[in-house]
Scaffold this motif. Sequence first.
Motif: not given
Length: 191
Positions: A66-74
């Motif tokens: 989810y984080a990588v698809l929503h570009r939520a990685n820091v």
Amino acid sequence: MLDKLLAANFKLSSVLVWIGGAALIGAALMVTVDVILRDLFLVTLGGADEMSGYVFAISTAFAFPYAVLHRANVRIDALYIPLPAGIRSILDIVALLGMAVFFFPLTWRVWLMLQESYKFWTKSITPLQTPLAIPQTLWFAGMLIFCATLLLVFVIAVVRLIRGDITGVHDIAGVPTLDEEMQSGDGGHAG
């Protein structure tokens, strides 16, 4: 084909993040009840800390796609933002590659550990005697799905870069702009 895989991956990642979130809430409730019982009645549920550890590892792995698809990685973007879009798109692909260099071997090691746990039917050294293969299987599944997601996003970003679609690379792998975050309402990817 890639768009269909991406759409399916968005759906799967949403389901996984909800499962992980619900599990975290359940673990928090279990620990809360355990603490209250311990303080008020001097009894314990036993194993709340162990179970919450498993839940944390699994839910984290479930949240990675989810984080990588929503570009939520820091990412540290102080130097990134002022660069030209073409250079940023290359850096976005390098960032994905960097994650792969870390997570692919880690996932391989999780697989080897899981195989050993099944082979010897290893149990935790706690009063619960949890067969470690059970939480490790779920953890490995989350890591494997994340690696597949990371590979998919990487391939899509590279294909878009080769086609000269710099905006497309940004949309799949770039650091979200403040406007994008405000439009999405969730601090992540709008689409």
